[in-house]
Design a protein around this motif. Sequence first.
Motif, PDB file in Angstrom:
ATOM      1  N   ALA A  86      78.118  23.979 -29.421  1.00 26.71           N
ATOM      2  CA  ALA A  86      77.158  23.796 -28.328  1.00 26.71           C
ATOM      3  C   ALA A  86      76.877  22.313 -28.090  1.00 26.71           C
ATOM      4  CB  ALA A  86      75.861  24.536 -28.648  1.00 26.71           C
ATOM      5  N   CYS A  87      76.823  21.540 -29.170  1.00 27.10           N
ATOM      6  CA  CYS A  87      76.552  20.100 -29.061  1.00 27.10           C
ATOM      7  C   CYS A  87      77.593  19.376 -28.201  1.00 27.10           C
ATOM      8  CB  CYS A  87      76.503  19.456 -30.445  1.00 27.10           C
ATOM      9  SG  CYS A  87      75.013  19.812 -31.390  1.00 27.10           S
ATOM     10  N   LYS A  88      78.810  19.884 -28.215  1.00 29.02           N
ATOM     11  CA  LYS A  88      79.882  19.260 -27.433  1.00 29.02           C
ATOM     12  C   LYS A  88      79.525  19.196 -25.951  1.00 29.02           C
ATOM     13  CE  LYS A  88      83.778  20.935 -30.279  1.00 29.02           C
ATOM     14  NZ  LYS A  88      85.018  21.739 -30.221  1.00 29.02           N
ATOM     15  N   TYR A  89      78.779  20.188 -25.483  1.00 35.35           N
ATOM     16  CA  TYR A  89      78.474  20.306 -24.062  1.00 35.35           C
ATOM     17  C   TYR A  89      77.179  19.595 -23.666  1.00 35.35           C
ATOM     18  CZ  TYR A  89      82.151  23.842 -23.881  1.00 35.35           C
ATOM     19  OH  TYR A  89      83.364  24.499 -23.954  1.00 35.35           O
ATOM     20  N   ILE A  90      76.484  19.027 -24.633  1.00 42.33           N
ATOM     21  CA  ILE A  90      75.240  18.320 -24.340  1.00 42.33           C
ATOM     22  C   ILE A  90      75.530  16.849 -24.099  1.00 42.33           C
ATOM     23  CG2 ILE A  90      72.944  17.716 -25.179  1.00 42.33           C
ATOM     24  CD1 ILE A  90      73.092  20.169 -27.021  1.00 42.33           C
ATOM     25  N   GLU A  91      75.033  16.346 -23.001  1.00 45.71           N
ATOM     26  CA  GLU A  91      75.152  14.915 -22.734  1.00 45.71           C
ATOM     27  C   GLU A  91      73.957  14.165 -23.320  1.00 45.71           C
ATOM     28  OE1 GLU A  91      76.193  11.984 -18.988  1.00 45.71           O
ATOM     29  OE2 GLU A  91      75.204  13.897 -18.577  1.00 45.71           O
ATOM     30  N   LYS A  92      72.785  14.728 -23.047  1.00 43.70           N
ATOM     31  CA  LYS A  92      71.564  14.071 -23.518  1.00 43.70           C
ATOM     32  C   LYS A  92      70.423  15.079 -23.572  1.00 43.70           C
ATOM     33  CE  LYS A  92      68.752   9.955 -22.520  1.00 43.70           C
ATOM     34  NZ  LYS A  92      68.533   8.835 -21.556  1.00 43.70           N
ATOM     35  N   ILE A  93      69.577  14.932 -24.564  1.00 42.83           N
ATOM     36  CA  ILE A  93      68.336  15.711 -24.633  1.00 42.83           C
ATOM     37  C   ILE A  93      67.187  14.711 -24.648  1.00 42.83           C
ATOM     38  CG2 ILE A  93      66.886  17.178 -26.077  1.00 42.83           C
ATOM     39  CD1 ILE A  93      69.329  18.707 -26.917  1.00 42.83           C
ATOM     40  N   THR A  94      66.262  14.899 -23.704  1.00 39.95           N
ATOM     41  CA  THR A  94      65.124  14.001 -23.591  1.00 39.95           C
ATOM     42  C   THR A  94      63.846  14.758 -23.914  1.00 39.95           C
ATOM     43  OG1 THR A  94      66.262  12.767 -21.847  1.00 39.95           O
ATOM     44  CG2 THR A  94      63.902  12.384 -22.098  1.00 39.95           C
TER      45      THR A  94
END
Length: 255
Positions: free
Chosen positions: A183-191
């Motif tokens: 799942a992390c692969k598809y995350i660009e950024k978490i704010t």
Amino acid sequence: MDTFLDTLKLVEEFTAENTVAIYCPVAGVELNFKPLTVQQTKEMLKSQIDTSDDVVATGVKLANTYNNIVIENCIEGKDTANTLSIIDKECILFGLRYSTDSKYKVEDKEVELGVINKNIKTMSPDKKVLSDSRTIKFKAGNIVVSTTLPTIAKDTAYNRAVLHKSKDKKINDIVIEIYITEACKYIEKITVGDTGVDFNDTSNVDNLVNTLQKLPSSVLNAVSLYITNVKTYRNSLFTVEDQLVDLSTDFFSGI
């Protein structure tokens, strides 16, 4: 020795004159690639005869083998190949196989690969497939989840982290962690509030995985919804008459 060198030179000349032009629907460009070599096909097929019980390592190594083939064969260079998305990667692998043999059978039924070739050239991804953003509201503040397609470079880095985590462990002990890493692969950024975590920075993948695990489950759910959209588009490219063509080692075994 001279004969050997002469043969190598002929092979290089043949490769240079017989590159394969392949359209990448996500990047929106046509790139050129060297044909698959016997050695590369051999590497892909290794998983079919792998007697190891470590199914995680086998699958991840195959994924990185696919990545390496695209990087090695890209005429435009390694830097260009590394920035391509994982969907473009599959389109390239398909194109290399299609250029060698346009015929393929699934359960003795011939599949018209020309349909997939046309799909790749004509079916552009929706904006929500290229990237998306969801805001999850809480009383204490908001969490913004920005998602995007993984590049080959990012995919490879996270795959290496999975290999490291899975070493000497049973799949039942790490299956959830593998799912979260994917799942992390598809995350660009978490704010979170004013603080942003860049998931494209793969210098410490373990920290990123741990960060996601500590966030509310609704964050992971937002990522999963995006991945579903990506897979729907990806599957539409590789479907012929309701038959989804899987780019597994079987797909390459007949060439």
